[in-house]
Design a protein around this motif. Sequence first.
Motif, mmCIF file in Angstrom:
data_model
loop_
_atom_site.group_PDB
_atom_site.id
_atom_site.type_symbol
_atom_site.label_atom_id
_atom_site.label_comp_id
_atom_site.label_asym_id
_atom_site.label_seq_id
_atom_site.Cartn_x
_atom_site.Cartn_y
_atom_site.Cartn_z
ATOM 1 N N ASN A 24 0.844 -1.200 0.000
ATOM 2 C CA ASN A 24 0.000 0.000 0.000
ATOM 3 C C ASN A 24 0.879 1.250 0.000
ATOM 4 O OD1 ASN A 24 0.494 0.987 2.749
ATOM 5 N ND2 ASN A 24 -0.616 -0.833 3.420
ATOM 6 N N THR A 25 0.294 2.386 -0.338
ATOM 7 C CA THR A 25 1.077 3.618 -0.526
ATOM 8 C C THR A 25 1.755 4.095 0.754
ATOM 9 O OG1 THR A 25 -0.933 4.934 -0.252
ATOM 10 C CG2 THR A 25 -0.265 4.422 -2.503
ATOM 11 N N VAL A 26 1.133 3.882 1.901
ATOM 12 C CA VAL A 26 1.753 4.290 3.165
ATOM 13 C C VAL A 26 3.020 3.464 3.407
ATOM 14 C CG1 VAL A 26 1.465 4.396 5.677
ATOM 15 C CG2 VAL A 26 -0.410 5.104 4.178
ATOM 16 N N THR A 27 2.928 2.168 3.213
ATOM 17 C CA THR A 27 4.091 1.290 3.393
ATOM 18 C C THR A 27 5.195 1.663 2.413
ATOM 19 O OG1 THR A 27 2.642 -0.495 4.139
ATOM 20 C CG2 THR A 27 4.860 -1.114 3.413
ATOM 21 N N VAL A 28 4.839 1.920 1.165
ATOM 22 C CA VAL A 28 5.812 2.317 0.145
ATOM 23 C C VAL A 28 6.536 3.586 0.576
ATOM 24 C CG1 VAL A 28 6.040 3.207 -2.215
ATOM 25 C CG2 VAL A 28 4.665 1.160 -1.777
ATOM 26 N N THR A 29 5.781 4.571 1.032
ATOM 27 C CA THR A 29 6.367 5.853 1.450
ATOM 28 C C THR A 29 7.287 5.658 2.654
ATOM 29 O OG1 THR A 29 4.440 7.037 0.602
ATOM 30 C CG2 THR A 29 5.834 8.207 2.183
ATOM 31 N N LEU A 31 8.853 2.932 3.608
ATOM 32 C CA LEU A 31 10.056 2.201 3.184
ATOM 33 C C LEU A 31 11.029 3.107 2.442
ATOM 34 C CD1 LEU A 31 8.483 -1.180 2.021
ATOM 35 C CD2 LEU A 31 10.144 -0.879 3.868
ATOM 36 N N ARG A 32 10.510 3.918 1.529
ATOM 37 C CA ARG A 32 11.377 4.802 0.742
ATOM 38 C C ARG A 32 12.045 5.851 1.623
ATOM 39 N NH1 ARG A 32 7.628 5.520 -4.706
ATOM 40 N NH2 ARG A 32 8.150 3.481 -5.576
ATOM 41 N N VAL A 33 11.297 6.449 2.527
ATOM 42 C CA VAL A 33 11.872 7.463 3.425
ATOM 43 C C VAL A 33 12.909 6.822 4.343
ATOM 44 C CG1 VAL A 33 11.336 9.011 5.360
ATOM 45 C CG2 VAL A 33 9.900 9.037 3.309
ATOM 46 N N ALA A 34 12.583 5.659 4.912
ATOM 47 C CA ALA A 34 13.530 4.978 5.802
ATOM 48 C C ALA A 34 14.811 4.607 5.056
ATOM 49 C CB ALA A 34 12.876 3.733 6.401
ATOM 50 N N ALA A 35 14.677 4.152 3.825
ATOM 51 C CA ALA A 35 15.861 3.784 3.032
ATOM 52 C C ALA A 35 16.738 4.996 2.773
ATOM 53 C CB ALA A 35 15.424 3.142 1.716
#
Length: 175
Positions: A24-29, A31-35
């Motif tokens: 889902n978009t929240v998880t994607v966001t 993950l991307r920010v954490a990375a």
Amino acid sequence: MTGLLVGAVFGAVFVVVNAQSPLNTVTVTVLRVAACLAAAGVLAMWFATARKERREAEARRSMFGRGYLIIVAAEVILLFGGLMVLAASELPEQANVAWVALVVGAHFVALAPVWKDRSIAVPGVLLTLLGTAGFVLVPTAAVAWVPVVSGVLSGVVLLAGAVTMGWRAAMPRAA
């Protein structure tokens, strides 16, 4: 630290590029920010230890000798040759992510004896397993999860390893 920085950048790229649907978009966001934050943290540790690394430059030069060059050349040939074979085989494009994870993992495993550092074999084995898991998913209905399994999780492994080893290198040793 330079190797860790490279690993962190590639780890962040793995996550940013492959974090997508079916997540889902929240998880994607998240993950991307954490990375990106993890890669930035390794970059900060790289700068913090740069002076110490200059003193150890001679030892580092030996890391990038003939054995390293042979392994990297083989990696490039396997990566691009394998991607062409996958395209010719008309496998779903998600198989490409699995192939990249498998080859990058194998390159770490091969570098461990060359660099006389078993610790880099750990992410290598994990990436190889994640790449293999992705290939297992390719012919199934779960093919959409290959970028998550072989891409995002591989990126997380690279980032976790780079942050952990960077933290150890950057922190002063107790006497």
